[in-house]
Enzyme design. Sequence first.
Site, PDB file in Angstrom:
ATOM      1  CG  PHE A  99     -14.558 -11.877   3.059  1.00  0.00           C
ATOM      2  CD1 PHE A  99     -15.134 -12.485   4.162  1.00  0.00           C
ATOM      3  CD2 PHE A  99     -13.284 -12.271   2.679  1.00  0.00           C
ATOM      4  CE1 PHE A  99     -14.452 -13.469   4.880  1.00  0.00           C
ATOM      5  CE2 PHE A  99     -12.591 -13.253   3.388  1.00  0.00           C
ATOM      6  CZ  PHE A  99     -13.186 -13.850   4.480  1.00  0.00           C
ATOM      7  CG  HIS A 124      -9.547  -6.786   0.811  1.00  0.00           C
ATOM      8  ND1 HIS A 124      -9.143  -5.691   0.097  1.00  0.00           N
ATOM      9  CD2 HIS A 124     -10.326  -7.510  -0.026  1.00  0.00           C
ATOM     10  CE1 HIS A 124      -9.621  -5.753  -1.125  1.00  0.00           C
ATOM     11  NE2 HIS A 124     -10.362  -6.846  -1.231  1.00  0.00           N
ATOM     12  CG  MET A 134     -19.809  -7.392  -4.291  1.00  0.00           C
ATOM     13  SD  MET A 134     -20.164  -8.684  -5.476  1.00  0.00           S
ATOM     14  CE  MET A 134     -18.551  -9.413  -5.673  1.00  0.00           C
ATOM     15  N   GLY A 137     -12.177   0.979  -7.125  1.00  0.00           N
ATOM     16  CA  GLY A 137     -10.771   0.571  -7.202  1.00  0.00           C
ATOM     17  C   GLY A 137     -10.355   0.224  -8.621  1.00  0.00           C
ATOM     18  N   GLY A 139      -7.973  -3.074   0.642  1.00  0.00           N
ATOM     19  CA  GLY A 139      -8.368  -2.390  -0.596  1.00  0.00           C
ATOM     20  C   GLY A 139      -9.648  -1.606  -0.372  1.00  0.00           C
ATOM     21  CG  HIS A 140     -13.253  -3.798   0.255  1.00  0.00           C
ATOM     22  ND1 HIS A 140     -12.861  -5.069   0.603  1.00  0.00           N
ATOM     23  CD2 HIS A 140     -13.956  -3.939  -0.898  1.00  0.00           C
ATOM     24  CE1 HIS A 140     -13.304  -5.929  -0.282  1.00  0.00           C
ATOM     25  NE2 HIS A 140     -13.966  -5.285  -1.212  1.00  0.00           N
TER      26      HIS A 140
HETATM   27  P1  AMP Z   1     -15.701  -5.834  -4.323  1.00  0.00           P
HETATM   28  O1  AMP Z   1     -16.132  -5.984  -2.909  1.00  0.00           O
HETATM   29  O2  AMP Z   1     -14.693  -6.839  -4.761  1.00  0.00           O
HETATM   30  O3  AMP Z   1     -16.857  -5.670  -5.276  1.00  0.00           O
HETATM   31  O4  AMP Z   1     -14.927  -4.457  -4.388  1.00  0.00           O
HETATM   32  C1  AMP Z   1     -15.539  -3.255  -3.964  1.00  0.00           C
HETATM   33  C2  AMP Z   1     -14.669  -2.095  -4.381  1.00  0.00           C
HETATM   34  O5  AMP Z   1     -13.373  -2.241  -3.809  1.00  0.00           O
HETATM   35  C3  AMP Z   1     -14.470  -2.037  -5.908  1.00  0.00           C
HETATM   36  O6  AMP Z   1     -14.472  -0.686  -6.327  1.00  0.00           O
HETATM   37  C4  AMP Z   1     -13.120  -2.663  -6.073  1.00  0.00           C
HETATM   38  O7  AMP Z   1     -12.457  -2.239  -7.239  1.00  0.00           O
HETATM   39  C5  AMP Z   1     -12.405  -2.157  -4.823  1.00  0.00           C
HETATM   40  N1  AMP Z   1     -11.252  -2.989  -4.549  1.00  0.00           N
HETATM   41  C6  AMP Z   1     -11.221  -4.343  -4.379  1.00  0.00           C
HETATM   42  N2  AMP Z   1      -9.954  -4.776  -4.194  1.00  0.00           N
HETATM   43  C7  AMP Z   1      -9.166  -3.676  -4.247  1.00  0.00           C
HETATM   44  C8  AMP Z   1      -7.767  -3.452  -4.128  1.00  0.00           C
HETATM   45  N3  AMP Z   1      -6.917  -4.440  -3.924  1.00  0.00           N
HETATM   46  N4  AMP Z   1      -7.318  -2.178  -4.245  1.00  0.00           N
HETATM   47  C9  AMP Z   1      -8.167  -1.152  -4.459  1.00  0.00           C
HETATM   48  N5  AMP Z   1      -9.501  -1.292  -4.584  1.00  0.00           N
HETATM   49  C10 AMP Z   1     -10.004  -2.539  -4.474  1.00  0.00           C
END
Ligand code: AMP
Length: 288
Positions: free
Chosen positions: A32, A34, A30, A146, A36-37
């Site tokens: 923004f 960081h 989604m 993640g 993790g992504h």
């Molecule tokens: P989001 O943008 O929050 O929907 O996350 C997109 C992907 O990045 C999803 O598969 C999340 O689980 C993964 N993700 C977000 N934060 C982290 C993190 N701290 N460590 C690993 N994967 C992450």
Amino acid sequence: MQKYTKISAIQEILLSEKRKGKKIGFVPTMGFLHEGHLTLAERARQENDIVVMSIFVNPLQFGPNEDFESYPRDPERDAGLAQSAGVDMLFLPEAEEMYSGSSIKMHVTERTDVLCGSRREGHFDGVATVVSKLFNIAGPDNAYFGLKDAQQVAVIEGLVNDLNFPVNIVRVPTVREEDGLAKSSRNVYLSEAEREEAPVLYRSLMDAETFISEGESNPETIISHIQNRITAETSGEIDYIEIYSFPELKEIRELHGEFIIALAVKFQKARLIDNIIIKRTQEEKQNV
Ligand code: AMP
């Protein structure tokens, strides 16, 4: 790196690359972005010929009182970061492009009656819908998710199995700040004081892991340890602390096999989630 906003354009090029035998790795987000992504993207880079990332704040997975409107967005910064992580194609559709028809509604019936699924009505229906569409658009060989959002991983694995998507789901461990706080786009909502307290969530999970390795096998005892520490050391309001088998997300009476300890804590503007997944064999249990 090429940017796309139209489904037909990216779908067509990826289909032709696939026919040439190229392996496609896909990272849905989604935005923004960081670390993790970016870790997901870097892993995809290592294991595939073409890396596709989507950035789409999916309205379907937000409840009426949630943060869809205010969800942090910065597509230009994201594009630079995605490129540096080795992304070849960035897919940035508008909501109208993704949801032009409404003849089908998906409803996830398993793994959603607990944790975030039971608190965020319709959330995983929205996730299943968008991920199904994105899989059909990108046609990935591997898709990277993640474990920070472990229930999402469990639901997606169920989805892929039920609907026979020819895609391998890769579980990626949670990426953390140095003090243990799980990286999240929503961490920007934390006040300075809350940011100081927030690592207690992970520390309490680490305590739990230690207690379990020392022989504790009662889920209730573990849950109250975590609860006590979070209540004593943060201003957050506990939404849930729960333990289930993983990825089935069924109740367990004793801590063995593969299980998840997951929690959600509400701060003023941010609701943070975190979890650890522990594998404990019968043998390990007896050796304690
Ligand atoms: P989001 O943008 O929050 O929907 O996350 C997109 C992907 O990045 C999803 O598969 C999340 O689980 C993964 N993700 C977000 N934060 C982290 C993190 N701290 N460590 C690993 N994967 C992450």
